[in-house]
Design an enzyme around this catalytic site. Sequence first.
Site, PDB file in Angstrom:
ATOM      1  N   PHE A  13     -46.426  47.135  30.757  1.00 35.41           N
ATOM      2  CA  PHE A  13     -45.907  45.788  30.520  1.00 35.41           C
ATOM      3  C   PHE A  13     -44.422  45.692  30.887  1.00 35.41           C
ATOM      4  O   PHE A  13     -44.033  44.947  31.791  1.00 35.41           O
ATOM      5  CB  PHE A  13     -46.154  45.419  29.055  1.00 35.41           C
ATOM      6  CG  PHE A  13     -45.380  44.237  28.557  1.00 35.41           C
ATOM      7  CD1 PHE A  13     -45.365  43.033  29.261  1.00 35.41           C
ATOM      8  CD2 PHE A  13     -44.667  44.312  27.365  1.00 35.41           C
ATOM      9  CE1 PHE A  13     -44.636  41.931  28.791  1.00 35.41           C
ATOM     10  CE2 PHE A  13     -43.950  43.229  26.886  1.00 35.41           C
ATOM     11  CZ  PHE A  13     -43.932  42.042  27.605  1.00 35.41           C
ATOM     12  N   TYR A 147     -45.241  58.326  17.251  1.00 39.19           N
ATOM     13  CA  TYR A 147     -44.456  57.437  18.111  1.00 39.19           C
ATOM     14  C   TYR A 147     -42.998  57.401  17.667  1.00 39.19           C
ATOM     15  O   TYR A 147     -42.079  57.567  18.483  1.00 39.19           O
ATOM     16  CB  TYR A 147     -45.051  56.032  18.080  1.00 39.19           C
ATOM     17  CG  TYR A 147     -44.342  55.031  18.972  1.00 39.19           C
ATOM     18  CD1 TYR A 147     -44.350  55.197  20.358  1.00 39.19           C
ATOM     19  CD2 TYR A 147     -43.683  53.935  18.435  1.00 39.19           C
ATOM     20  CE1 TYR A 147     -43.708  54.282  21.180  1.00 39.19           C
ATOM     21  CE2 TYR A 147     -43.043  53.021  19.253  1.00 39.19           C
ATOM     22  CZ  TYR A 147     -43.058  53.188  20.616  1.00 39.19           C
ATOM     23  OH  TYR A 147     -42.417  52.292  21.434  1.00 39.19           O
ATOM     24  N   ARG A 188     -50.861  45.027  19.093  1.00 41.70           N
ATOM     25  CA  ARG A 188     -49.631  44.363  18.686  1.00 41.70           C
ATOM     26  C   ARG A 188     -49.933  42.924  18.275  1.00 41.70           C
ATOM     27  O   ARG A 188     -50.846  42.296  18.780  1.00 41.70           O
ATOM     28  CB  ARG A 188     -48.587  44.433  19.804  1.00 41.70           C
ATOM     29  CG  ARG A 188     -47.989  45.822  19.927  1.00 41.70           C
ATOM     30  CD  ARG A 188     -46.968  45.940  21.030  1.00 41.70           C
ATOM     31  NE  ARG A 188     -47.606  46.173  22.317  1.00 41.70           N
ATOM     32  CZ  ARG A 188     -46.953  46.626  23.382  1.00 41.70           C
ATOM     33  NH1 ARG A 188     -45.659  46.876  23.299  1.00 41.70           N
ATOM     34  NH2 ARG A 188     -47.587  46.827  24.515  1.00 41.70           N
TER      35      ARG A 188
END
Length: 328
Positions: A13, A147, A188
């Site tokens: 993205f 993460y 998300r």
Amino acid sequence: MSKRVLITGAAGFLGSHLCDRFVKDGFHVIGMDNLITGRLSNIEHLFPKENFEFYHQDVSKFIHVPGELDYILHFASPASPIDYLKIPIQTLKVGSLGIHNCLGLARVKNARVLIASTSEVYGDPEVHPQTEDYWGNVNPIGPRGVYDEAKRFQEAMTMAYHTYHGLETRIVRIFNTYGPRMRLNDGRVLPAFIGQALRGEDLTVFGDGSQTRSFCYVDDLVEGIVRLLHSEYTAPINIGNPDEISIGDFAEEIIKLTGTTQKVVYKDLPINDPKQRQPDISKAKELLNWTPKYQRSEGLKITYDYFKQLSEEELFHKDHNNFEKYIN
């Protein structure tokens, strides 16, 4: 001769939008991606251009780019909960081995490196809004730790190369960003809400909806990144839109935007999910002369128009990549 920039995570993205910007600005862009979460469709429009080339390669393994390099932008990483919970080892590798390879390449090429860090380094924050000097509240062994800690290590490694080797480095801490080319099913909140509305499903809010996020349109983020790259500032800097909204109110905005008649349903909040997220962008304003330009209503309309034109297969496809073949 055009300056040359390597962008890892180029088919993702954010990476794809950065490729667009640097191609437009006259750079010779080398995109690199292993396509574990990226999509070639995000950058295929760039293939005919003379100043763009693509390497299908995993940055967690040895990387070599022939010729000179002026800049390296390290944006390779799973960034959505669905991805990094499914491929935790790869997430940790790209934040450790991947950044090590990029920094080593930069040292050989005498290139400036900009790394994509994240607001997730602040964890579930006890300081609000979040400033760059806040050290965070992160659970390293929780489900999000793969993460969060990958990004925190990435920052530490980058600063070590800066202080020990004198490497030119830049660190951007990215807050929630949205726009065209997001994947609808990446977990998300924004694409999840829009995808559910387009499929005629109820909108799922985790928790009671009081937790907050601050959404930045992708073009604003890219502008901030470009300004940081060309600045002389080497410490981490927040780039995001400080216009904070609760998830409950945001769900109502999406219902109004899409015209869906579906209702909001509530489920348990995931472990260690941040209760608040809002950037303090004082440093970006002062040092980069940067502030976001897009209002949320404007950016959401552009994003919704993009999602509306997706094919039925894209709209209902649950997982566009075969993760298993990359696991090792």
